[in-house]
Design a protein around this motif. Sequence first.
Motif, PDB file in Angstrom:
ATOM      1  N   LEU A 398       0.855  -1.189   0.000  1.00  0.00           N
ATOM      2  CA  LEU A 398       0.000   0.000   0.000  1.00  0.00           C
ATOM      3  C   LEU A 398       0.884   1.230   0.000  1.00  0.00           C
ATOM      4  O   LEU A 398       1.674   1.440   0.939  1.00  0.00           O
ATOM      5  CB  LEU A 398      -0.906  -0.029   1.244  1.00  0.00           C
ATOM      6  CG  LEU A 398      -1.843   1.164   1.438  1.00  0.00           C
ATOM      7  CD1 LEU A 398      -2.807   1.311   0.264  1.00  0.00           C
ATOM      8  CD2 LEU A 398      -2.628   1.005   2.748  1.00  0.00           C
ATOM      9  N   ILE A 413      -7.881   0.599   2.143  1.00  0.00           N
ATOM     10  CA  ILE A 413      -7.237   1.153   0.958  1.00  0.00           C
ATOM     11  C   ILE A 413      -8.030   2.408   0.592  1.00  0.00           C
ATOM     12  O   ILE A 413      -9.180   2.317   0.168  1.00  0.00           O
ATOM     13  CB  ILE A 413      -7.306   0.163  -0.236  1.00  0.00           C
ATOM     14  CG1 ILE A 413      -6.967  -1.268   0.188  1.00  0.00           C
ATOM     15  CG2 ILE A 413      -6.451   0.655  -1.402  1.00  0.00           C
ATOM     16  CD1 ILE A 413      -5.531  -1.537   0.502  1.00  0.00           C
ATOM     17  N   HIS A 419      -2.095   0.296  -4.699  1.00  0.00           N
ATOM     18  CA  HIS A 419      -2.019  -0.914  -3.869  1.00  0.00           C
ATOM     19  C   HIS A 419      -1.934  -2.171  -4.728  1.00  0.00           C
ATOM     20  O   HIS A 419      -2.314  -2.167  -5.891  1.00  0.00           O
ATOM     21  CB  HIS A 419      -3.251  -1.000  -2.964  1.00  0.00           C
ATOM     22  CG  HIS A 419      -4.547  -1.061  -3.724  1.00  0.00           C
ATOM     23  ND1 HIS A 419      -5.146   0.066  -4.271  1.00  0.00           N
ATOM     24  CD2 HIS A 419      -5.349  -2.086  -4.052  1.00  0.00           C
ATOM     25  CE1 HIS A 419      -6.259  -0.271  -4.877  1.00  0.00           C
ATOM     26  NE2 HIS A 419      -6.416  -1.574  -4.775  1.00  0.00           N
TER      27      HIS A 419
END
Lengths: 455, 455
Positions: A398, A413, A419
């Motif tokens: 991430l 996220i 990501h």
Amino acid sequence: MFGVILAGGSGSRLWPLSRELYPKQLINFNTEKSLIQSTFERLNKFIPSENIISVTNTKHHANVKMQLGQAGENSIILSEPVSKNTAPAIALSVKYIIETTEDDETVLVVPSDLLIENDEKFIQSIHDAQKYVEDGYIVTFGIKPNYPETGFGYIRCIDGKVQGFTEKPDNQTAEKYLQEKDYYWNSGIFMFKVSTLIEELEHYCPEISSLIRNIKCSESIPFNEFDKMPNISIDYAVMEKSQKIAMVELQSDWKDLGSWQSIYEVSPKDENGNVFVGHVLDKSSKNSFVYSSSKLVATIGLEDTVIVETEDAILACKKDKTQEVKQIYETLKEQQDGTQMVHKTVYRPWGFYTVIAEGKGFQTKLIHVNVGQKLSVQSHNHRSEHWVVLSGMAKVVLEGKDHILSPGHSIDIGVKAIHSLQNPYEQDLEIIEIQKGDILSEDDIVRYEDIYGRV
Amino acid sequence: MFGVILAGGSGSRLWPLSRELYPKQLINFNTEKSLIQSTFERLNKFIPSENIISVTNTKHHANVKMQLGQAGENSIILSEPVSKNTAPAIALSVKYIIETTEDDETVLVVPSDLLIENDEKFIQSIHDAQKYVEDGYIVTFGIKPNYPETGFGYIRCIDGKVQGFTEKPDNQTAEKYLQEKDYYWNSGIFMFKVSTLIEELEHYCPEISSLIRNIKCSESIPFNEFDKMPNISIDYAVMEKSQKIAMVELQSDWKDLGSWQSIYEVSPKDENGNVFVGHVLDKSSKNSFVYSSSKLVATIGLEDTVIVETEDAILACKKDKTQEVKQIYETLKEQQDGTQMVHKTVYRPWGFYTVIAEGKGFQTKLIHVNVGQKLSVQSHNHRSEHWVVLSGMAKVVLEGKDHILSPGHSIDIGVKAIHSLQNPYEQDLEIIEIQKGDILSEDDIVRYEDIYGRV
């Protein structure tokens, strides 16, 4: 010898189990193997896998590849960018063979949605056809009818000589054909020499013949070239016109799994003539077919009825009306309902996901990542994602930072965060994903190159 | 005058829409109001709300209260800790009236699952009954049959005098009753003076009579006292034995919504005699009832068939067999299937939740917390929980620390972590909850007192 599996169909009459993006050849109908898997194995008994060509649609390429698996690793998958019926599909395979080998090979064409019970008799019939093929004939395989089916095409054949083809007849005509004894069902299986088909195509369908000359066969066929092909069946393009057609009777048990009624016919029944698959609770039904893929289906006193339950749609239909399911499918397509198109489970090269719940502003998926697989590096402009690991371990990158998550752990996220999800471990990974946002679309995805420059 | 609404039933014959924990009186059958709401409104036209008593089961108390809403704010809900048929329920209401007022009140008892079309005629019949009530009779209301129904009880009545009661007759007997013209359907509606019922109970059912004397009526009835009650209907306990029974014919249109067939009968039909509710796509069905609560249901060529689709179960049934749905319900109960018990949406004082997905080791719920509400302080021994806010704002107290979450934000609640979810804001709160653990049970909950000492 080459084998060609025609696997481009949509199987609209087997909706809701069969979908535009997951058609009937990919489905297990209460059996261990899907139709395409069984068809591949049947051919593979006498044709090496590198000589077996599956012609399918680009949309199904990943699924077909996954299903053929290790046994079909060396086999060929030709993906049509647009579906154009059987004549262009067969022409494409023949072109591939010409590009690959200089021999005048024998080609056996088999639809992917037939159930053939006795492989030895099948192979015997192939053997019987060989002499006609050598003599420059296109051999079609006919099946002796045992009831007046109106859903099939018929071949008239006297003393081994084909007199003509008829499309699906009405009831009365089908009865007459059954009486007259020189009519056969058209199995859709063909066998010929490459040179024979090329000659007959040039003669009766020069349009396909000249188009195919310019197409360079590879696993992806250029859309611009292929889209010019006429939408025409091999029966109509060649078989009904050519003088070089022979018929061999196919001795093995044969079923065209083209409707829920035919699926019912081939399934083992209980003492009341019922077929129940999945979580079914019945009282006093007769001669009915009930298929539950997930939910409880309770039935009482049904007769000659078909019920098919799937995650997002249910079919309830009189058994003798199952041909009309195609019209429901077409209506859904017109209405852009979506229910005819996708199943809630979508297979990807890295595993699969199932949409388990949708609502205003959110969508929940169960994501299954196979051992050693990973999803592309990506970000989304309109949604955030929240992942909870159910089983296995997840490596999440991430915004450049690694996170290792074990079961029960989660990660957020954010919108636009870059990501990727990876499973470099020894066990399959299952996560629940919640997507949140005003726009939830599979198209809202920006893909980035990974550190190796792959997208 | 007091009104008593009998609202304790389970409505097993209307499964899968009706469930043990969400029975038919609470359901909107394609109408604006639920059956209990309509029943309450009908009585409220001539009985003030503080004189209307709903007798229900403890399990349904919260739902009944919510449904009666503002109009029923002053009305009485008596919750039986265990269901004991109509005689104890009526005795309980009468006891409540005795405790509340010294007058010898008239009591009108109405089941909560009747559809009565013409309120004026209904009120007229009530008026007609008044003189018998004053003379010390228990009045039962009969309906002139117009077909040989086998699912109802019958009253024989000659010149206004009740000759006897019969339980659900067989087909032949029902035909005979229809011919003989002095038989009426038993509506389940009764009217009497408090003193009359007490007297008749003492005479014919002293067991209930003495038990009721010791019960102190409040909104929660002590289990130990009430569980001693015999499981007996008012017909069997009193009506069939008493000499003081009169019958008044109920003139208004009347339907017992006791089966899917009866729901079909009262629903407006299309030109082919079909009733379609929700997302239904049909081709050529006739005289069928198709109810979709969420998924697409496609139907072809059905005749006299009932299809009911719900989140977790589907019923497919011949219309004349809908009485047998009760047996499916009983079988599911025996099998501890759970599908007969809960709907996936469960209403709570603070809002509601819907189980939207379940799988091995996880469960996903959509949780809706009303403005100003909060859930109890709790922890779980076997599961972790992960919350994602969809809309509104959440205040989460986790191990004593406050977290304020806006849409798109999430929080992990570990196994055994003490937590509470609150919505002290101006907008309803919606969150997705993922429960993860080997044991996922509503019973895995430890509750703690909040700072005010409330559990």
